[in-house]
Design a protein around this motif. Structure first.
Motif, mmCIF file in Angstrom:
data_model
loop_
_atom_site.group_PDB
_atom_site.id
_atom_site.type_symbol
_atom_site.label_atom_id
_atom_site.label_comp_id
_atom_site.label_asym_id
_atom_site.label_seq_id
_atom_site.Cartn_x
_atom_site.Cartn_y
_atom_site.Cartn_z
ATOM 1 N N MET A 1 31.010 -46.417 23.256
ATOM 2 C CA MET A 1 31.348 -45.168 23.930
ATOM 3 C C MET A 1 32.470 -45.424 24.935
ATOM 4 O O MET A 1 32.409 -46.387 25.691
ATOM 5 N N SER A 2 33.476 -44.571 24.918
ATOM 6 C CA SER A 2 34.626 -44.815 25.785
ATOM 7 C C SER A 2 34.333 -44.448 27.238
ATOM 8 O O SER A 2 34.434 -45.287 28.123
ATOM 9 N N THR A 3 33.952 -43.205 27.474
ATOM 10 C CA THR A 3 33.657 -42.786 28.844
ATOM 11 C C THR A 3 32.392 -41.938 28.852
ATOM 12 O O THR A 3 31.986 -41.390 27.825
ATOM 13 N N ILE A 4 31.788 -41.829 30.030
ATOM 14 C CA ILE A 4 30.618 -40.962 30.212
ATOM 15 C C ILE A 4 31.057 -39.770 31.040
ATOM 16 O O ILE A 4 31.675 -39.918 32.096
ATOM 17 N N ARG A 5 30.728 -38.592 30.549
ATOM 18 C CA ARG A 5 31.140 -37.361 31.215
ATOM 19 C C ARG A 5 29.907 -36.585 31.659
ATOM 20 O O ARG A 5 29.050 -36.266 30.837
ATOM 21 N N VAL A 6 29.845 -36.298 32.952
ATOM 22 C CA VAL A 6 28.740 -35.525 33.513
ATOM 23 C C VAL A 6 29.288 -34.178 33.962
ATOM 24 O O VAL A 6 30.179 -34.118 34.817
ATOM 25 N N ALA A 7 28.773 -33.107 33.379
ATOM 26 C CA ALA A 7 29.208 -31.749 33.716
ATOM 27 C C ALA A 7 28.170 -31.103 34.624
ATOM 28 O O ALA A 7 26.992 -31.018 34.265
ATOM 29 N N VAL A 8 28.602 -30.660 35.799
ATOM 30 C CA VAL A 8 27.706 -29.987 36.737
ATOM 31 C C VAL A 8 28.232 -28.570 36.963
ATOM 32 O O VAL A 8 29.286 -28.380 37.567
ATOM 33 N N ASP A 9 27.513 -27.597 36.449
ATOM 34 C CA ASP A 9 27.906 -26.198 36.605
ATOM 35 C C ASP A 9 26.921 -25.471 37.499
ATOM 36 O O ASP A 9 25.809 -25.944 37.749
ATOM 37 N N GLY A 10 27.335 -24.296 37.971
ATOM 38 C CA GLY A 10 26.447 -23.492 38.789
ATOM 39 C C GLY A 10 27.225 -22.501 39.620
ATOM 40 O O GLY A 10 28.458 -22.548 39.682
ATOM 41 N N PRO A 11 26.531 -21.578 40.270
ATOM 42 C CA PRO A 11 27.185 -20.534 41.056
ATOM 43 C C PRO A 11 27.782 -21.047 42.361
ATOM 44 O O PRO A 11 27.515 -22.180 42.789
ATOM 45 N N SER A 12 28.575 -20.203 42.980
ATOM 46 C CA SER A 12 29.213 -20.527 44.250
ATOM 47 C C SER A 12 28.172 -20.837 45.322
ATOM 48 O O SER A 12 27.172 -20.129 45.456
ATOM 49 N N GLY A 13 28.408 -21.912 46.085
ATOM 50 C CA GLY A 13 27.529 -22.245 47.199
ATOM 51 C C GLY A 13 26.264 -22.984 46.814
ATOM 52 O O GLY A 13 25.382 -23.174 47.650
ATOM 53 N N ALA A 14 26.171 -23.435 45.550
ATOM 54 C CA ALA A 14 24.961 -24.131 45.115
ATOM 55 C C ALA A 14 24.938 -25.584 45.569
ATOM 56 O O ALA A 14 23.942 -26.271 45.379
ATOM 57 N N GLY A 15 26.047 -26.061 46.142
ATOM 58 C CA GLY A 15 26.120 -27.442 46.600
ATOM 59 C C GLY A 15 26.673 -28.377 45.550
ATOM 60 O O GLY A 15 26.523 -29.610 45.664
ATOM 61 N N LYS A 16 27.319 -27.816 44.533
ATOM 62 C CA LYS A 16 27.835 -28.643 43.437
ATOM 63 C C LYS A 16 28.775 -29.732 43.932
ATOM 64 O O LYS A 16 28.635 -30.906 43.566
ATOM 65 N N SER A 17 29.756 -29.346 44.748
ATOM 66 C CA SER A 17 30.769 -30.306 45.182
ATOM 67 C C SER A 17 30.165 -31.447 45.995
ATOM 68 O O SER A 17 30.432 -32.620 45.739
ATOM 69 N N THR A 18 29.350 -31.100 46.986
ATOM 70 C CA THR A 18 28.758 -32.113 47.861
ATOM 71 C C THR A 18 27.859 -33.061 47.084
ATOM 72 O O THR A 18 27.933 -34.293 47.234
ATOM 73 N N LEU A 19 27.016 -32.499 46.223
ATOM 74 C CA LEU A 19 26.074 -33.323 45.462
ATOM 75 C C LEU A 19 26.780 -34.134 44.384
ATOM 76 O O LEU A 19 26.480 -35.314 44.185
ATOM 77 N N ALA A 20 27.730 -33.505 43.681
ATOM 78 C CA ALA A 20 28.438 -34.226 42.626
ATOM 79 C C ALA A 20 29.267 -35.369 43.207
ATOM 80 O O ALA A 20 29.345 -36.452 42.621
ATOM 81 N N ARG A 21 29.872 -35.142 44.370
ATOM 82 C CA ARG A 21 30.663 -36.196 45.020
ATOM 83 C C ARG A 21 29.760 -37.379 45.397
ATOM 84 O O ARG A 21 30.117 -38.541 45.168
ATOM 85 N N LEU B 1 34.243 -29.351 28.966
ATOM 86 C CA LEU B 1 33.684 -30.551 28.331
ATOM 87 C C LEU B 1 32.414 -30.164 27.568
ATOM 88 O O LEU B 1 31.302 -30.568 27.938
ATOM 89 N N PRO B 2 32.553 -29.373 26.502
ATOM 90 C CA PRO B 2 31.366 -28.884 25.791
ATOM 91 C C PRO B 2 30.543 -29.993 25.143
ATOM 92 O O PRO B 2 29.363 -29.791 24.839
ATOM 93 N N ASP B 3 31.151 -31.177 24.930
ATOM 94 C CA ASP B 3 30.424 -32.291 24.334
ATOM 95 C C ASP B 3 30.111 -33.377 25.362
ATOM 96 O O ASP B 3 29.924 -34.550 25.015
ATOM 97 N N ALA B 4 30.043 -32.999 26.641
ATOM 98 C CA ALA B 4 29.711 -33.956 27.701
ATOM 99 C C ALA B 4 28.361 -34.610 27.430
ATOM 100 O O ALA B 4 27.434 -33.965 26.926
ATOM 101 N N GLU B 5 28.260 -35.889 27.774
ATOM 102 C CA GLU B 5 27.019 -36.621 27.533
ATOM 103 C C GLU B 5 25.868 -36.105 28.404
ATOM 104 O O GLU B 5 24.704 -36.159 28.002
ATOM 105 N N VAL B 6 26.179 -35.637 29.605
ATOM 106 C CA VAL B 6 25.159 -35.142 30.526
ATOM 107 C C VAL B 6 25.603 -33.789 31.075
ATOM 108 O O VAL B 6 26.742 -33.641 31.521
ATOM 109 N N LYS B 7 24.711 -32.796 31.017
ATOM 110 C CA LYS B 7 25.011 -31.476 31.562
ATOM 111 C C LYS B 7 23.886 -31.031 32.489
ATOM 112 O O LYS B 7 22.709 -31.109 32.118
ATOM 113 N N VAL B 8 24.261 -30.587 33.685
ATOM 114 C CA VAL B 8 23.290 -30.117 34.673
ATOM 115 C C VAL B 8 23.725 -28.740 35.155
ATOM 116 O O VAL B 8 24.917 -28.523 35.442
#
Length: 226
Positions: A1-21, A137-144
């Motif tokens: 596997m070349s790279t691992i891609r984690v996709a984190v989606d969600g509404p505004s203000g859910a803390g995506k940026s802080t938690l994903a970072r 990244l519709p084929d991301a290895e991990v989606k949250v």
């Protein structure tokens, strides 16, 4: 596997940026805040005095933009617009409305799509946004799918604005979040929705550390099965 891609989606203000970072730092992955990229385009549209909902007008601006992602010594993502660091300016409340409007335009999403995908081809990434697992990244290895109630998200956003020295009334922040939710879920281009294979994570009753531990646990469990 070349790279691992984690996709984190969600509404505004859910803390995506802080938690994903924080999760990216713990895993040694590159963190990509796609919302900051759209905010940078929104800032440029505002500065040009254009209507962010006018697709032809915004399309005319795009060729003159040079949007760059840089990372400082602490590993934090910095946004540059035509060579100028706008990382702080794009966080102004006014820019949220511009970002929401331009992100609904197919011409803007197409313009930025390849930039995001190229980062994921070259690095192990945690990328957050509103259509990462469904479109970018519709084929991301991990989606949250990260979410929290509108009330909780408004409370968190109020604390964040107060810490930045730009406080706003709670009722106004809550209304903005509810309006943003409606626009994001009803736009024609890549509306916000949970990918069928995404794992939902509701952080309404969790503090930051608990939310981070839950996110890391999900990512590591999925990675272990690859």
């Amino acid at each position: 596997m070349s790279t691992i891609r984690v996709a984190v989606d969600g509404p505004s203000g859910a803390g995506k940026s802080t938690l994903a970072r924080a999760a990216a730092s713990a895993l040694g992955f590159l963190y990509v805040d796609t919302g900051a990229i759209y905010r940078t385009v929104g800032l440029s549209v505002r500065d040009r005095g254009a209507d962010p909902g006018d697709e032809p007008a915004v399309a005319d601006i795009l060729p003159s933009l040079r949007v760059e992602l840089r990372y400082d010594e602490a590993g934090r993502q910095r946004m540059l617009l035509n060579g100028r660091d706008v990382s702080e300016e794009i966080r102004l409340p006014e820019i949220s409305r511009y970002a929401s409007a331009v992100s609904a335009l197919p011409v803007v999403r197409a313009y930025l799509m390849e930039t995001q995908r190229e980062l994921a081809r070259r690095n192990n990434v945690i990328m957050d946004g509103r259509d990462i697992g469904t479109v970018v990244l519709p084929d991301a290895e991990v989606k949250v799918y990260l979410t929290a109630s509108a009330q909780v998200r408004a409370e968190r956003r109020c604390r964040e604005l107060e810490e930045r020295g730009t406080p706003q009334p709670f009722e106004e922040v809550l209304r903005d979040i509810e309006d943003r939710d409606y626009r994001d879920t009803h736009r024609e281009a890549a509306p916000l929705r949970q990918a069928e294979d995404a794992v939902p994570l509701d952080t309404s009753a969790l503090d930051f550390q608990q939310s981070l531990e839950a996110l890391l646990r999900l990512v590591r469990e999925r990675m272990a099965g690859l």
